[in-house]
Design an enzyme around this catalytic site. Structure first.
Site, mmCIF file in Angstrom:
data_model
loop_
_atom_site.group_PDB
_atom_site.id
_atom_site.type_symbol
_atom_site.label_atom_id
_atom_site.label_comp_id
_atom_site.label_asym_id
_atom_site.label_seq_id
_atom_site.Cartn_x
_atom_site.Cartn_y
_atom_site.Cartn_z
ATOM 1 N N HIS A 26 -13.008 13.442 19.159
ATOM 2 C CA HIS A 26 -12.219 12.365 19.222
ATOM 3 C C HIS A 26 -12.039 11.571 18.210
ATOM 4 O O HIS A 26 -13.067 10.377 17.951
ATOM 5 C CB HIS A 26 -12.668 11.547 20.557
ATOM 6 C CG HIS A 26 -11.675 10.619 21.264
ATOM 7 N ND1 HIS A 26 -11.486 10.552 22.674
ATOM 8 C CD2 HIS A 26 -10.819 9.484 20.560
ATOM 9 C CE1 HIS A 26 -10.515 9.488 22.714
ATOM 10 N NE2 HIS A 26 -10.202 8.848 21.677
ATOM 11 N N HIS A 28 -9.014 9.843 15.775
ATOM 12 C CA HIS A 28 -7.333 9.526 15.521
ATOM 13 C C HIS A 28 -7.207 9.689 14.228
ATOM 14 O O HIS A 28 -7.676 8.985 13.273
ATOM 15 C CB HIS A 28 -7.038 8.271 16.244
ATOM 16 C CG HIS A 28 -7.014 8.320 17.730
ATOM 17 N ND1 HIS A 28 -5.927 8.582 18.589
ATOM 18 C CD2 HIS A 28 -7.937 8.014 18.558
ATOM 19 C CE1 HIS A 28 -6.161 8.670 19.761
ATOM 20 N NE2 HIS A 28 -7.549 8.237 19.819
ATOM 21 N N ASP A 30 -4.445 8.651 12.825
ATOM 22 C CA ASP A 30 -3.883 7.234 12.149
ATOM 23 C C ASP A 30 -4.907 6.188 12.388
ATOM 24 O O ASP A 30 -4.526 4.993 12.134
ATOM 25 C CB ASP A 30 -2.549 6.984 12.887
ATOM 26 C CG ASP A 30 -2.589 7.050 14.481
ATOM 27 O OD1 ASP A 30 -3.693 7.511 14.926
ATOM 28 O OD2 ASP A 30 -1.946 6.517 15.080
ATOM 29 N N GLY A 194 -2.346 6.032 23.987
ATOM 30 C CA GLY A 194 -1.593 4.761 24.355
ATOM 31 C C GLY A 194 -2.286 3.709 25.304
ATOM 32 O O GLY A 194 -3.325 3.993 25.971
ATOM 33 N N GLU A 224 -11.098 3.841 30.088
ATOM 34 C CA GLU A 224 -11.346 2.631 29.086
ATOM 35 C C GLU A 224 -10.787 1.382 29.433
ATOM 36 O O GLU A 224 -11.485 0.682 29.663
ATOM 37 C CB GLU A 224 -10.732 3.577 27.710
ATOM 38 C CG GLU A 224 -10.928 2.438 26.509
ATOM 39 C CD GLU A 224 -10.291 2.875 25.373
ATOM 40 O OE1 GLU A 224 -10.506 2.481 24.015
ATOM 41 O OE2 GLU A 224 -9.305 3.631 25.417
#
Length: 451
Positions: A26, A28, A30, A194, A224
């Site tokens: 996991h 990201h 970006d 998102g 989360e």
């Protein structure tokens, strides 16, 4: 006998952890840019909204801005990173550097995720975005190999859960899934990301149906910013891993006889659904205030399949090494437990089985066996053969071979005092009243979902 200066198997040394092979599921794309790369690309493309053009100051700004305590504010930091990831050249560079940086941190296998729909502002098509990141992965792997290292990286495509392009992204993934596609075997799975709260995965049923029909593996962000029902919703859509998932503890009830798991928690534990935990990030988005209060230890000791991840290396100011060291410091983890967390991740990675076996046999087990051999000078030298790694690995395991996660191990028993302490940190408590007996048959509770 071991020299008095030789670290014991219970001492986790930062430099040793940095060198050990790691697996991240996991991360990201970006969220892990180099600050100087952001500055360089911003200058090249005319992006003038950065808070500073000093690399050290920019790195600090990202970390400070991310420590908001809630997920929506945390996500605003990505406005700047995605803004400089809008050209082919920029995407190649960012992806290549991500692979290089992970390898420098000892990562031997990485799954990098990103949302193609967020990189179209300067005219790229979705397919061109994918092809640029594939090129970046290939260049990164080659760069590491040219320096004598080894890393394998794969790409997960994310759909944004608040948007309406999930089916389109699912089809993009299918078109690039497999060696004989433009993805060349590097595009390996699907995620939905998102703002979680209020945007359930089930809003995108068409996308998940399409992925199931084409046998494409799926992970979802859940548990989360939203609670247990978000996790259940993702599982119903076919998720085989859960991004974060830490709020699964809300589906537990403390009774005088111990902790009763609810239906969802029991399913996740018993089916060995991996939880992609990101401790530092979880403190930034309000799951817990500190890593010491993170539910990792409770979930790990109760037999959930836990993995350790970075989430966003720049935004969270972390690395795989720092995350492992923080957990080791907070929860007294030993080397053999770091090995277990690493193999948990590799065994549930979306890559093919031959690669998993190769990394275990040729990279992970030899490194841990060498470390174990160094920590136990009475053991025989470790050969480069998988069967002969037993002595070194046994030295790491020490007296802990009976841990609950091992085959044929004894059940872990928490003392009542420790159990109460674990639960109090999570806002739960044992029911000391006379009606506590009634809770023995309870299936679970929603806990602190609304906190």
């Amino acid at each position: 006998m071991s020299d008095s200066n030789t670290p014991s198997p219970t001492t986790v040394d930062p430099e040793a952890v940095r060198k050990l092979p790691k697996v991240v599921l996991h991360d990201h794309l970006d969220g892990g840019l180099r600050p100087q790369t952001i500055i360089d690309i911003a200058a090249e493309t005319g992006y003038d909204k950065l808070p500073t053009t000093d690399a050290a100051e920019l790195e600090k700004w990202f970390f400070d801005a991310a420590n908001s305590g809630d997920l929506p504010t945390y996500l605003t930091t990505f406005d700047h990173t995605t803004a400089v990831m809008q050209t082919h050249e920029a995407l190649v560079r960012v992806t290549r550097e991500a692979v290089e940086d992970l390898a420098a941190d000892g990562v031997c296998y990485a799954e990098l995720r990103y949302a193609p729909e967020q990189h179209l502002a300067q005219g790229l098509t979705l397919q061109q975005v994918v092809e640029a990141t594939v090129q970046g992965v290939k260049e990164g792997e080659k760069s590491v190999a040219d320096r004598g290292g080894r890393i394998h990286a794969r790409l997960l495509l994310c759909a944004m859960r608040h948007a309406d392009r999930a089916a389109e992204i699912a089809q993009l993934l299918i078109d690039n899934y497999g060696e004989h596609t433009p993805g060349e075997g590097y595009v390996d799975g699907f995620d939905i990301a998102g703002a979680e709260d209020g945007f359930p995965a089930s809003n995108h049923v068409k996308a998940f149906d399409l992925l199931r029909q084409n046998l494409v593996p799926v992970t979802v962000h859940a548990g989360e910013a939203a609670g247990v029902e978000s996790i259940a919703d993702g599982l119903r859509q076919g998720a085989v891993r859960i991004g974060h998932g830490v709020r699964i503890y809300e589906d537990m009830e403390a009774t005088m006889s111990g902790i009763e798991l609810g239906k969802i928690a029991r399913f996740v534990r018993d089916r060995r659904i991996p939880l992609e935990m990101c401790p530092t990030s979880n403190t930034q988005t309000g799951v817990c205030d500190t890593v010491e209060e993170h539910p990792f230890n409770l979930l790990y000791e109760m037999g959930f399949t836990c993995t350790v991840n970075t989430d966003n290396r720049l935004v969270s100011g972390c690395t795989m090494t720092s995350e492992m060291l923080r957990l080791a410091e907070c929860f007294d983890l030993e080397y053999w437990q770091l090995l277990e967390l690493t193999t948990n991740a590799l065994e549930t990675a979306f890559c093919d089985q031959p690669l998993r076996e190769s990394l275990e046999r040729e990279v992970i087990y030899p490194a841990y066996a060498e470390l174990g051999d160094a920590l136990d000078l009475d053991s025989e030298d470790v050969e480069a053969d998988a069967a002969s790694h037993a002595a070194g690995l046994s030295a790491l395991h020490g007296e802990h071979a009976g841990h609950a996660h091992g085959v044929g191990s004894e059940e872990v028993e928490l003392s009542m005092e420790n159990l109460k302490a674990e639960l109090e940190e999570l806002g739960l408590s044992l029911d000391d009243s006379d009606d506590g007996d009634d809770a023995d048959g309870a299936e679970g509770a929603d806990g602190a979902e609304d906190k």
